[in-house]
Enzyme design. Structure first.
Site, PDB file in Angstrom:
ATOM      1  N   LYS A 205     -12.857  -2.601 -12.781  1.00  0.00           N
ATOM      2  CA  LYS A 205     -12.220  -1.568 -13.617  1.00  0.00           C
ATOM      3  C   LYS A 205     -12.021  -2.061 -15.049  1.00  0.00           C
ATOM      4  O   LYS A 205     -11.539  -3.170 -15.270  1.00  0.00           O
ATOM      5  CB  LYS A 205     -10.882  -1.133 -12.996  1.00  0.00           C
ATOM      6  CG  LYS A 205     -10.188  -0.045 -13.795  1.00  0.00           C
ATOM      7  CD  LYS A 205      -9.134   0.693 -13.003  1.00  0.00           C
ATOM      8  CE  LYS A 205      -8.398   1.730 -13.845  1.00  0.00           C
ATOM      9  NZ  LYS A 205      -9.289   2.695 -14.506  1.00  0.00           N
TER      10      LYS A 205
ATOM     11  N   HIS B 242      -6.640  -1.665  -8.077  1.00  0.00           N
ATOM     12  CA  HIS B 242      -8.020  -1.191  -8.243  1.00  0.00           C
ATOM     13  C   HIS B 242      -9.028  -2.316  -8.022  1.00  0.00           C
ATOM     14  O   HIS B 242      -8.674  -3.503  -8.078  1.00  0.00           O
ATOM     15  CB  HIS B 242      -8.219  -0.617  -9.644  1.00  0.00           C
ATOM     16  CG  HIS B 242      -7.690   0.777  -9.807  1.00  0.00           C
ATOM     17  ND1 HIS B 242      -6.356   1.041 -10.028  1.00  0.00           N
ATOM     18  CD2 HIS B 242      -8.312   1.992  -9.745  1.00  0.00           C
ATOM     19  CE1 HIS B 242      -6.185   2.358 -10.115  1.00  0.00           C
ATOM     20  NE2 HIS B 242      -7.341   2.955  -9.936  1.00  0.00           N
TER      21      HIS B 242
END
Ligand SMILES: NC(=O)C1=CN([C@@H]2O[C@H](COP(=O)(O)OP(=O)(O)OC[C@H]3O[C@@H](n4cnc5c(N)ncnc54)[C@H](OP(=O)(O)O)[C@@H]3O)[C@@H](O)[C@H]2O)C=CC1
Ligand SMILES: O=C(O)C1=N[C@H](C(=O)O)C[C@H](O)C1
EC number: 1.17.1.8
Length: 253
Positions: free
Chosen positions: A143, A139
């Site tokens: 995040k 990610h």
């Protein structure tokens, strides 16, 4: 679809965030719904109720999402929840709240992208055939949590399928390791989390057996990938009661 002259009234929580801002644009662009409230950290939550929201979409933070759902249930507002951080305990808490409001529905979806939903279904099918399995989720660097909600959900799906097939622990002869080197264990499945600028949301499931491996990979290259699922959730939750977990319950796979 609701008629254009009677659009679904949607409140967005986390409206200034990466996902919330995209949701506001997608809802406004749809013919059958409109944004009636945009709430972010520090804003007055009662604005969603005062604005007459029928459905709230939550993309906030794992630390605040339970309070948000509680608020919406108390205010008789249906919820479409994308925020991560759900485990069995949280889900059963939400189910308990909904028992008091039988007409109300909440959808919690670990991932709204079609390909992610399909990849979890493929993983469920593959799981019983392979003694080895590991998950790598990758990610963007902004995040908030690790592992991702999608990876945790996928690990649970795989673990359930393995248990049903009578598979034990995946083979692993490691006897010496540095902390974290083998990732996190989610219900017996190893999950490795990568955080890297430039990425959006990606996941690889690695299955291994005698002389072969199978890799199932999904890439969200743009947050637009989540929007058809979110809009479907908003439309469908109006006619559902109780807790629904996963977008797979709203599409015929
Ligand atoms: N299910 C799915 O398909 C997807 C799920 N997600 C999940 O959605 C969540 C949000 O992700 P992302 O948009 O990238 O995160 P962002 O940090 O970009 O956005 C979250 C927003 O929520 C705000 N916020 C924090 N607390 C509250 C509160 N109590 N009420 C209202 N707003 C609040 C934040 O404000 P501030 O920054 O000031 O704290 C921020 O603007 C994460 O849990 C992520 O994992 C993301 C993508 C897809
Ligand atoms: O934070 C994100 O970006 C994402 N969060 C969700 C998760 O935790 O699984 C869904 C998707 O992976 C994007």
């Amino acid at each position: 679809m609701r008629a254009e002259d009677n659009p679904i009234r949607v409140g967005v929580l986390g409206a200034r965030g990466r996902m919330g801002a995209e949701v506001c644009r997608a809802v406004e662009a749809a013919d059958d719904m409109e944004v009636v409230a945009m709430i972010d950290a520090g804003d007055w939550m009662f604005d969603v109720a005062d604005a007459g929201a029928e459905v709230v979409v939550d993309f906030t933070h794992p630390d605040v999402v339970m309070d948000n759902i509680r608020f919406c249930v108390d205010q008789d507002i249906k919820c479409v929840v994308g925020t991560s951080g759900f485990d069995a305990e949280r889900l059963s808490t939400v189910e308990g709240w909904l028992e008091q409001k039988p007409e109300l529905g909440v959808l919690v979806a670990p991932n709204f992208a079609l390909g992610a939903v399909l990849s979890m279904r493929f993983a469920e099918l593959a799981a019983k055939y392979y003694p080895s399995v590991e998950i790598i989720e990758l990610h963007h660097a902004g995040k908030a949590d690790a592992p991702s909600g999608t990876a945790a959900h996928t690990a649970r799906v795989v673990a359930r399928a393995r248990a049903a097939a009578g598979l034990g622990a995946a083979p692993d002869a490691t006897t010496s390791e540095m902390d974290g080197a083998r990732g996190a264990l989610v219900e017996g499945v190893r999950v490795h989390s990568v955080r890297l600028s430039g990425l959006v949301a990606h996941q690889e499931l690695l299955f291994g057996g005698k002389g072969e491996t199978l890799t199932i990979r999904h890439d969200s290259l743009d947050r637009a990938s989540f929007m058809p699922g979110v809009l479907l959730g908003v439309r469908e939750i109006l006619g559902r009661s109780g807790l629904t977990v996963g977008l797979e319950n709203l599409i015929r796979l």
